[in-house]
Design a protein around this motif. Structure first.
Motif, PDB file in Angstrom:
ATOM      1  N   ARG A  60       0.792  -1.231   0.000  1.00  0.00           N
ATOM      2  CA  ARG A  60       0.000   0.000   0.000  1.00  0.00           C
ATOM      3  C   ARG A  60       0.822   1.278   0.000  1.00  0.00           C
ATOM      4  NH1 ARG A  60      -1.712  -1.694   5.966  1.00  0.00           N
ATOM      5  NH2 ARG A  60      -1.577   0.294   7.064  1.00  0.00           N
ATOM      6  N   ALA A  71       7.524   3.876   4.553  1.00  0.00           N
ATOM      7  CA  ALA A  71       6.856   4.896   5.386  1.00  0.00           C
ATOM      8  C   ALA A  71       7.738   5.386   6.528  1.00  0.00           C
ATOM      9  CB  ALA A  71       5.545   4.353   5.935  1.00  0.00           C
ATOM     10  N   ALA A  79      11.564   4.901   9.172  1.00  0.00           N
ATOM     11  CA  ALA A  79      12.378   3.970   9.952  1.00  0.00           C
ATOM     12  C   ALA A  79      11.432   3.013  10.678  1.00  0.00           C
ATOM     13  CB  ALA A  79      13.197   4.753  10.961  1.00  0.00           C
ATOM     14  N   ILE A 113      10.026   2.032  13.710  1.00  0.00           N
ATOM     15  CA  ILE A 113       9.993   2.663  15.038  1.00  0.00           C
ATOM     16  C   ILE A 113      10.163   1.617  16.137  1.00  0.00           C
ATOM     17  CG2 ILE A 113       8.641   4.180  16.558  1.00  0.00           C
ATOM     18  CD1 ILE A 113       7.129   5.122  14.054  1.00  0.00           C
ATOM     19  N   LYS A 124      -2.164   2.891  18.706  1.00  0.00           N
ATOM     20  CA  LYS A 124      -2.445   1.760  17.799  1.00  0.00           C
ATOM     21  C   LYS A 124      -2.998   0.568  18.593  1.00  0.00           C
ATOM     22  CE  LYS A 124      -0.170   3.374  14.006  1.00  0.00           C
ATOM     23  NZ  LYS A 124      -1.186   4.272  13.554  1.00  0.00           N
TER      24      LYS A 124
HETATM   25  N1  COA Z   1       7.670   1.539  12.102  1.00  0.00           N
HETATM   26  C1  COA Z   1       7.122   0.408  12.562  1.00  0.00           C
HETATM   27  N2  COA Z   1       5.815   0.102  12.453  1.00  0.00           N
HETATM   28  C2  COA Z   1       5.047   0.994  11.828  1.00  0.00           C
HETATM   29  C3  COA Z   1       5.541   2.205  11.304  1.00  0.00           C
HETATM   30  C4  COA Z   1       6.934   2.461  11.452  1.00  0.00           C
HETATM   31  N3  COA Z   1       7.505   3.572  10.971  1.00  0.00           N
HETATM   32  N4  COA Z   1       4.543   2.898  10.744  1.00  0.00           N
HETATM   33  C5  COA Z   1       3.433   2.143  10.890  1.00  0.00           C
HETATM   34  N5  COA Z   1       3.749   0.992  11.538  1.00  0.00           N
HETATM   35  C6  COA Z   1       2.835  -0.108  11.855  1.00  0.00           C
HETATM   36  C7  COA Z   1       1.717   0.325  12.788  1.00  0.00           C
HETATM   37  O1  COA Z   1       2.109   0.209  14.131  1.00  0.00           O
HETATM   38  C8  COA Z   1       0.622  -0.651  12.420  1.00  0.00           C
HETATM   39  O2  COA Z   1       0.923  -1.868  13.063  1.00  0.00           O
HETATM   40  P1  COA Z   1      -0.264  -2.840  13.524  1.00  0.00           P
HETATM   41  O3  COA Z   1      -0.985  -3.230  12.277  1.00  0.00           O
HETATM   42  O4  COA Z   1       0.460  -3.956  14.205  1.00  0.00           O
HETATM   43  O5  COA Z   1      -1.098  -2.017  14.448  1.00  0.00           O
HETATM   44  C9  COA Z   1       0.829  -0.881  10.930  1.00  0.00           C
HETATM   45  O6  COA Z   1       2.177  -0.469  10.660  1.00  0.00           O
HETATM   46  C10 COA Z   1      -0.106  -0.087  10.051  1.00  0.00           C
HETATM   47  O7  COA Z   1      -0.061   1.284  10.448  1.00  0.00           O
HETATM   48  P2  COA Z   1      -1.383   2.168  10.477  1.00  0.00           P
HETATM   49  O8  COA Z   1      -0.979   3.493  11.032  1.00  0.00           O
HETATM   50  O9  COA Z   1      -2.481   1.428  11.140  1.00  0.00           O
HETATM   51  O10 COA Z   1      -1.708   2.273   8.928  1.00  0.00           O
HETATM   52  P3  COA Z   1      -2.247   3.501   8.125  1.00  0.00           P
HETATM   53  O11 COA Z   1      -2.381   3.040   6.725  1.00  0.00           O
HETATM   54  O12 COA Z   1      -3.401   4.125   8.815  1.00  0.00           O
HETATM   55  O13 COA Z   1      -1.078   4.606   8.177  1.00  0.00           O
HETATM   56  C11 COA Z   1       1.157   5.436   7.986  1.00  0.00           C
HETATM   57  C12 COA Z   1       0.152   4.335   7.583  1.00  0.00           C
HETATM   58  C13 COA Z   1       2.495   5.052   7.424  1.00  0.00           C
HETATM   59  C14 COA Z   1       0.721   6.789   7.393  1.00  0.00           C
HETATM   60  C15 COA Z   1       1.200   5.589   9.525  1.00  0.00           C
HETATM   61  O14 COA Z   1       1.371   4.320  10.092  1.00  0.00           O
HETATM   62  C16 COA Z   1       2.306   6.466  10.029  1.00  0.00           C
HETATM   63  O15 COA Z   1       2.180   7.669  10.044  1.00  0.00           O
HETATM   64  N6  COA Z   1       3.417   5.855  10.479  1.00  0.00           N
HETATM   65  C17 COA Z   1       4.529   6.586  11.062  1.00  0.00           C
HETATM   66  C18 COA Z   1       5.385   7.130   9.980  1.00  0.00           C
HETATM   67  C19 COA Z   1       6.550   7.882  10.577  1.00  0.00           C
HETATM   68  O16 COA Z   1       6.427   8.618  11.510  1.00  0.00           O
HETATM   69  N7  COA Z   1       7.702   7.672   9.973  1.00  0.00           N
HETATM   70  C20 COA Z   1       8.895   8.308  10.416  1.00  0.00           C
HETATM   71  C21 COA Z   1       9.584   7.431  11.387  1.00  0.00           C
HETATM   72  S1  COA Z   1      11.053   8.190  11.957  1.00  0.00           S
END
Ligand code: COA
Length: 693
Positions: A58, A62, A64, A66, A278
């Motif tokens: 998808r 997105a 590092a 975390i 989450k």
């Molecule tokens: N690292 C590890 N896990 C992550 C992640 C990351 N950067 N970003 C998302 N995930 C995980 C979530 O915890 C979730 O896990 P789960 O299904 O076990 O609950 C899964 O990925 C899906 O994320 P979700 O937020 O539910 O999906 P979404 O489609 O609504 O949103 C993003 C996707 C990428 C927009 C959102 O997850 C996001 O903003 N992530 C953080 C991005 C970020 O800050 N990146 C910079 C890091 S320094």
């Protein structure tokens, strides 16, 4: 064999690297390692002329991973991967879709070209995790967009959605479909036209002659806008560096600041908040095979402020809503207020005129209970009185279809008693919205003794569908948020009698990070509301000091902003200290034999926050929530608790079990066991590791 990174060579001699690390292609160790290995292989392969990096699923990368932060680091680290891309001998095109965030965007910026599908979101949201971009982002971004825009993007953390006619310079091309093919075509053109490539690190910063005053202006602005947060300040310094230092010097200083931020309590807190939100929807004790029921039509009882906000939440999410009021006049007032509130959103550019019209057309109203007979879920937001609620639920039970869910938006009343007024207690629960209900993200979903798992699962799913962060809580007076708020407010009220002024208390809490001080909040929401609620509380402590300051305000006709006087006086909408309030409080202290004294800000902060921690521990111990992080989610999203402290439980965890016990025991010694006896939880939770986990 690395499963997350694969590559193929197409007939035009272009290598297509695919990242496949679901769900969001985060830059986990296997991705970093796979990329380094594959790039080494491609560099050696004479046949390959250019490279495309794309992602399966998808989204592009997105960010590092975390979940790896705080664990031992495994090489290669991201800066190594980034450096390899920047110096790669063959042109690299990134094919972007979905959310290209953080390390993902830094990686894309380190490729030579970027092609994106329209709607892709690109950004550096690290500040929302208490971080700064740590893999060249602060030095790369101001080399492709003006410094002002780079600072805005990084200090707000807000991603930019790319439009088909994008001219921002963030990417080289935006296409309407098949981004992979578009990136391959782009790479072919680069080869055919023998385009020279100037990697971003070799470019100069746009508008590099900015003065120190310019950056000081940003620092000052952020001291207010991002109160107490260190990452925003570091970003300004990093960008200032970009205008003054070489790229290599800039990235080494950036990395230093990134590591400091990553190891800080602030970032730990914000990462905790990210995962806590989450996890909030997980219901560990409930059978995962239970599917939510289909909810299409919503009934809302009461068209006051709360009912309006609730109806707006649902209409904005495309549900059809029917509102019920006692009189035609109050119904019309409510419906008009909804139309006005939507109009405000249009004026602020948050809603289109068409969307406003659609939302309004989804809301109907009447004064007749039978009109709710086809609703799948009815939410009562009427007057906070048990007698009123019992009457409403008994009526609803008679007219609603047998499988309809009946919810109360009460902030503290006993849902078990409300459920007992119906023949379907398994279908009754609390859905506690926070004011303004159409804006505040939090929803407490309150499970009463007989609420069925099916009903709870459905209410949680409904919360998600209307964009709320829903937390399932068990039943107790005030549920989680307001029960804890009573302890926090209790201390603020005690301190007023002991000699602190409203302004001092509010200032102390705001400088600690709370969005608003407790007394300013009380003035805004109306002091009389909690006053009336206390009179319905069966467990009110026998203590003449308990919320005496607030009671005195009400008894003196000072109900808050609505009467232009409460803990403050209000002149032309501005809050001012009022000597009358000090007089009232001093007289009461004398009457109650309380000696007023000078009180430090630290004492104020500790008493209010430790009151929360102790009550939170009791709530956890009683099983009202199933995880400590749910309490944090409630406080972060419903009460303006600072995200950079992670919530009351995370803050306590950061202090450590020993320090928390010691502080509470100290308070117990000086102020007595009535309010300060440490919760049993602290004695039984075991080690630091188990503490609030
Ligand atoms: N690292 C590890 N896990 C992550 C992640 C990351 N950067 N970003 C998302 N995930 C995980 C979530 O915890 C979730 O896990 P789960 O299904 O076990 O609950 C899964 O990925 C899906 O994320 P979700 O937020 O539910 O999906 P979404 O489609 O609504 O949103 C993003 C996707 C990428 C927009 C959102 O997850 C996001 O903003 N992530 C953080 C991005 C970020 O800050 N990146 C910079 C890091 S320094």
């Amino acid at each position: 064999m690395n499963k997350t990174i694969t590559f193929t060579i197409n007939p035009e001699s272009i290598a297509v690297i695919t990242v496949n690390n679901p769900p969001v292609n985060a830059l986990s160790h296997s991705v970093r390692e796979g990329l380094v290995n594959v790039l080494a292989e491609i560099a050696k392969n004479q046949q390959i002329k250019a490279v495309v990096i794309a992602c399966a699923g998808r989204t592009f990368i997105a960010g590092a991973d975390i979940s790896e932060f705080g664990k031992p680091q495994q090489e290669p680290l991201l800066p190594e991967v980034i450096a390899k891309l920047q110096t790669f001998p063959k042109p690299i095109v990134a094919a972007l879709h979905g959310s290209v965030l953080g390390g993902g965007f830094e990686l894309a910026l380190s490729c030579h070209f970027r092609v994106a599908i329209a709607g892709t979101k690109v950004g550096l949201p690290e500040v929302s995790l208490g971080l700064i971009p740590g893999s060249n982002g602060t030095q790369l971004l101001p080399r492709i967009v003006p410094v002002e825009q780079a600072l805005t993007m990084m200090t707000s953390g807000k991603p930019v959605a790319l439009k088909s006619d994008d001219k921002s310079g963030l990417v080289d091309e935006v296409v309407s479909d098949n981004v992979l093919q578009a990136a391959i075509n782009f790479a072919q053109r680069v080869i055919a036209e023998k385009r020279t490539v100037t990697p971003i690190p070799e470019r100069t910063v746009l508008a590099s002659n900015l003065s120190t005053d310019y950056f000081d202006g940003w620092r000052k602005k952020l001291l207010k806008r991002a109160r107490g947060q260190q990452a925003q300040q570091c970003i300004v310094t990093a960008v200032e560096n970009a205008t003054q230092l070489s790229f290599n010097e800039g990235i080494s200083k950036e990395r230093e600041m990134f590591v400091n931020c990553r190891e800080s309590a602030q970032s730990r807190a914000m990462r905790h908040a990210f995962f806590a939100e989450k996890k909030a929807s997980l219901l560990p004790d409930i059978d995962k095979s239970i599917e939510p029921e289909k909810i299409i039509r919503i009934g809302v009882i009461g068209a006051g402020t709360m009912g309006q906000g609730i109806a707006m939440c649902f209409a904005s999410a495309d549900f059809s809503v029917h509102m019920l009021e006692m009189t035609e006049a109050s119904l019309q007032t409510g419906l008009q207020a909804i139309a006005d509130r939507y109009q405000q959103s249009v004026s602020r550019g948050r809603l289109s005129t068409e969307q406003r019209q659609t939302n309004i057309s989804l809301i109907t109203g009447s004064c007749s209970y039978p009109d709710l007979s086809d609703c799948d879920l009815v939410i009562e937001a009427a007057f906070e009185s048990m007698a009123v609620k019992e009457e409403i639920f008994s009526q609803l039970d008679q007219i609603c279809k047998p499988d309809a869910i009946l919810a109360s938006n009460t902030s503290y009343l006993d849902i078990n008693r409300i459920a007992a007024a119906t023949q379907r207690p398994e279908k009754v629960l609390g859905m506690h919205f926070f004011s303004p209900a159409n804006i505040m993200k939090l929803l407490e979903v309150v499970k009463a003794d007989q609420t069925s798992d099916q009903t709870l699962v459905t209410a949680m799913a409904v919360g998600k569908n209307i964009g709320k962060i829903s937390v399932a809580v068990g039943h107790c007076y005030g549920f989680v948020g307001n029960r804890m708020y009573a302890c926090y407010g209790r201390e603020a009220n005690m301190l007023l009698l002991e000699g602190a002024t409203p302004e001092q208390i509010d200032h102390a809490m705001e400088s600690w990070g709370m969005a608003m001080g407790p007394l300013a909040v009380n003035d805004m929401s109306g002091i009389d509301i909690a006053y009336k609620a206390r009179r319905e509380n069966p467990n009110l402590p026998d203590d003449p000091r308990y919320f005496r300051a607030a009671d005195l305000m009400v008894e003196n006709g000072r109900l808050g902003r609505k009467t232009s006087a409460g803990f403050y006086k209000y002149v032309d909408g501005k809050s001012l200290n009022d000597p009358d309030v000090e007089d009232i409080l001093t007289r009461e202290s004398v009457r109650l034999n309380i000696i007023q004294r000078a009180i430090s800000n630290t004492e104020i902060q500790n008493r209010l926050i430790f009151a929360l921690i102790n009550e939170g521990a009791r709530i956890l111990e009683e099983g009202v929530v199933n995880k400590a992080s749910d309490i944090d989610v409630i406080w972060l999203n419903g009460y303006g608790f600072p995200r950079f402290r992670g919530g009351p439980m995370q803050y306590a965890k950061e202090l450590g079990l020993g320090k928390v016990k010691q502080t509470l025991q100290g308070f117990e010694e000086t102020m007595g066991a009535k309010y300060w006896k440490p919760a049993e939880y602290f004695l039984t939770c075991g080690t630091e590791k188990d503490f609030f986990n």
